[in-house]
Design a protein around this motif. Sequence first.
Motif, mmCIF file in Angstrom:
data_model
loop_
_atom_site.group_PDB
_atom_site.id
_atom_site.type_symbol
_atom_site.label_atom_id
_atom_site.label_comp_id
_atom_site.label_asym_id
_atom_site.label_seq_id
_atom_site.Cartn_x
_atom_site.Cartn_y
_atom_site.Cartn_z
ATOM 1 N N ASP A 54 0.811 -1.217 0.000
ATOM 2 C CA ASP A 54 0.000 0.000 0.000
ATOM 3 C C ASP A 54 0.845 1.266 0.000
ATOM 4 O O ASP A 54 0.362 2.327 -0.398
ATOM 5 N N SER A 55 2.076 1.163 0.473
ATOM 6 C CA SER A 55 2.912 2.357 0.621
ATOM 7 C C SER A 55 4.378 1.983 0.484
ATOM 8 O O SER A 55 4.746 0.804 0.565
ATOM 9 N N VAL A 56 5.208 3.016 0.313
ATOM 10 C CA VAL A 56 6.654 2.790 0.269
ATOM 11 C C VAL A 56 7.124 2.202 1.589
ATOM 12 O O VAL A 56 7.972 1.305 1.610
ATOM 13 N N ASN A 57 6.583 2.690 2.697
ATOM 14 C CA ASN A 57 6.989 2.185 4.013
ATOM 15 C C ASN A 57 6.789 0.687 4.115
ATOM 16 O O ASN A 57 7.683 -0.064 4.540
ATOM 17 N N ILE A 58 5.605 0.233 3.739
ATOM 18 C CA ILE A 58 5.304 -1.195 3.817
ATOM 19 C C ILE A 58 6.197 -1.973 2.859
ATOM 20 O O ILE A 58 6.716 -3.041 3.197
ATOM 21 N N ALA A 59 6.407 -1.420 1.671
ATOM 22 C CA ALA A 59 7.227 -2.106 0.675
ATOM 23 C C ALA A 59 8.658 -2.288 1.168
ATOM 24 O O ALA A 59 9.224 -3.379 1.082
ATOM 25 N N VAL A 60 9.266 -1.238 1.692
ATOM 26 C CA VAL A 60 10.652 -1.315 2.152
ATOM 27 C C VAL A 60 10.789 -2.249 3.346
ATOM 28 O O VAL A 60 11.742 -3.034 3.439
ATOM 29 N N ASN A 61 9.835 -2.189 4.253
ATOM 30 C CA ASN A 61 9.889 -3.043 5.445
ATOM 31 C C ASN A 61 9.586 -4.502 5.145
ATOM 32 O O ASN A 61 9.821 -5.365 5.989
ATOM 33 N N ALA A 62 9.113 -4.788 3.941
ATOM 34 C CA ALA A 62 8.743 -6.159 3.598
ATOM 35 C C ALA A 62 9.943 -7.045 3.327
ATOM 36 O O ALA A 62 9.861 -8.263 3.444
ATOM 37 N N SER A 63 11.088 -6.447 2.947
ATOM 38 C CA SER A 63 12.209 -7.236 2.437
ATOM 39 C C SER A 63 13.539 -6.677 2.929
ATOM 40 O O SER A 63 13.663 -5.477 3.181
ATOM 41 N N PRO A 64 14.561 -7.527 3.007
ATOM 42 C CA PRO A 64 15.900 -7.031 3.371
ATOM 43 C C PRO A 64 16.576 -6.273 2.234
ATOM 44 O O PRO A 64 17.514 -5.526 2.466
ATOM 45 N N VAL A 65 16.089 -6.479 0.999
ATOM 46 C CA VAL A 65 16.676 -5.839 -0.185
ATOM 47 C C VAL A 65 15.583 -5.081 -0.928
ATOM 48 O O VAL A 65 14.519 -5.630 -1.203
ATOM 49 N N THR A 66 15.858 -3.815 -1.255
ATOM 50 C CA THR A 66 14.948 -3.036 -2.078
ATOM 51 C C THR A 66 15.671 -2.601 -3.334
ATOM 52 O O THR A 66 16.750 -1.989 -3.267
ATOM 53 N N ILE A 67 15.102 -2.917 -4.484
ATOM 54 C CA ILE A 67 15.637 -2.503 -5.781
ATOM 55 C C ILE A 67 14.740 -1.400 -6.314
ATOM 56 O O ILE A 67 13.517 -1.531 -6.319
ATOM 57 N N THR A 68 15.348 -0.298 -6.741
ATOM 58 C CA THR A 68 14.568 0.814 -7.263
ATOM 59 C C THR A 68 14.907 1.060 -8.721
ATOM 60 O O THR A 68 16.063 0.969 -9.130
ATOM 61 N N CYS A 69 13.885 1.400 -9.486
ATOM 62 C CA CYS A 69 14.079 1.751 -10.903
ATOM 63 C C CYS A 69 13.005 2.781 -11.244
ATOM 64 O O CYS A 69 11.934 2.442 -11.752
ATOM 65 N N VAL A 70 13.299 4.030 -10.908
ATOM 66 C CA VAL A 70 12.339 5.114 -11.124
ATOM 67 C C VAL A 70 12.889 6.078 -12.164
ATOM 68 O O VAL A 70 13.947 5.860 -12.744
ATOM 69 N N SER A 71 12.186 7.183 -12.394
ATOM 70 C CA SER A 71 12.533 8.052 -13.526
ATOM 71 C C SER A 71 13.820 8.837 -13.320
ATOM 72 O O SER A 71 14.590 9.045 -14.263
ATOM 73 N N ASP A 72 14.078 9.289 -12.081
ATOM 74 C CA ASP A 72 15.284 10.075 -11.820
ATOM 75 C C ASP A 72 15.548 10.105 -10.319
ATOM 76 O O ASP A 72 14.762 9.593 -9.519
ATOM 77 N N TYR A 73 16.665 10.718 -9.937
ATOM 78 C CA TYR A 73 17.052 10.733 -8.528
ATOM 79 C C TYR A 73 16.107 11.583 -7.678
ATOM 80 O O TYR A 73 15.916 11.310 -6.495
ATOM 81 N N LYS A 74 15.525 12.617 -8.265
ATOM 82 C CA LYS A 74 14.557 13.425 -7.529
ATOM 83 C C LYS A 74 13.368 12.561 -7.108
ATOM 84 O O LYS A 74 12.920 12.614 -5.962
ATOM 85 N N SER A 75 12.868 11.748 -8.033
ATOM 86 C CA SER A 75 11.756 10.848 -7.714
ATOM 87 C C SER A 75 12.176 9.826 -6.669
ATOM 88 O O SER A 75 11.399 9.465 -5.782
ATOM 89 N N LEU A 76 13.420 9.359 -6.765
ATOM 90 C CA LEU A 76 13.940 8.391 -5.797
ATOM 91 C C LEU A 76 13.971 8.990 -4.399
ATOM 92 O O LEU A 76 13.518 8.368 -3.426
ATOM 93 N N GLN A 77 14.491 10.214 -4.288
ATOM 94 C CA GLN A 77 14.578 10.865 -2.987
ATOM 95 C C GLN A 77 13.199 11.134 -2.401
ATOM 96 O O GLN A 77 12.978 10.968 -1.196
ATOM 97 N N GLN A 78 12.260 11.525 -3.260
ATOM 98 C CA GLN A 78 10.897 11.759 -2.789
ATOM 99 C C GLN A 78 10.260 10.467 -2.283
ATOM 100 O O GLN A 78 9.570 10.470 -1.259
ATOM 101 N N ALA A 79 10.513 9.370 -2.989
ATOM 102 C CA ALA A 79 9.933 8.091 -2.586
ATOM 103 C C ALA A 79 10.483 7.619 -1.253
ATOM 104 O O ALA A 79 9.749 7.040 -0.436
ATOM 105 N N PHE A 80 11.771 7.878 -1.000
ATOM 106 C CA PHE A 80 12.403 7.347 0.206
ATOM 107 C C PHE A 80 12.345 8.285 1.407
ATOM 108 O O PHE A 80 12.691 7.869 2.522
#
Length: 295
Positions: A54-80
């Motif tokens: 449902d959310s980035v929080n739940i997604a990150v806490n679900a696994s020991p490894v998170t792989i990201t593939c978003v449009s740019d670093y600004k989007s990455l920073q906003q997501a995290f």
Amino acid sequence: MSSQTDSDVTLIGLGLMGRALAGALLKVGHQITVWNRTSAKAEDLVAQGARLADSVNIAVNASPVTITCVSDYKSLQQAFAPVADELDGRLLVNLTSGDSAQAREMARWTEQRGAYYLDGAIMAVPPTIGTDEAVILLSGSKTAFKTHQSTLAALGTATYLGEDHGLSALYDVAGLSMMWGVLNAWLHGVALLGTAGVDASTYTPFAVQMAQGTVGWLAGYADQVDSGTYPPDDATLATHAGGMAHLIEESERLAVNADLPRLFKALVDQAITAGQAGHSYPVLIEQFTQESRTS
């Protein structure tokens, strides 16, 4: 959508490449959690067994490894931003395209929060992900790479470059420079031969032969660059300058754009002015690095 998950890998960002990465992980049996701003992009993956958070929080806490593939670093920073305090002990593998400065800054931000970080570059198109043809460049924590190498190998040929987080981005743009250099040179040749009625398909086998021959010189030329000595074992820079002048003249006579050979000759002329006419071609490295030395 689930509110709680428990999986091997989380994947954030489900564009064409992100979905390909997730599919490759599912194919080899990983339990994965996915998240994307537009949840509809996850439907096919959920049908294959992925768990949608449902959310980035739940997604990150679900696994020991998170792989990201978003449009740019600004989007990455906003997501995290919402999970900044929840990264301790986890691994973030960032496959978002960017430059080396952004990679190093993201590494500092991540490691300050107790997480491991690998920055990566995908040298492949989505259909090849999960095959040996897909090269995944990675740099950063060597410990993290070794620990999770088998997981990363599910995405393609996972290639570790070193501890400097900026290396993947630098290899990426260096590879693109090589690619565009070859393609532009081939197109210039196609245009030249086209004036004599030779089509691209007829010219291309010869072009491939020339490209392969040139590749064969690179290892020896690399030794010259690394040693800083440029013996003219094959041809001097002055000889190359004469050939380039002929290429420019022929292009202009045939009304073919000569900007590319003019660029070649401008670099050679600068080196000759600097007294390097009797050296071999790799001495031009000094023209490419001159700005970095004087800045």
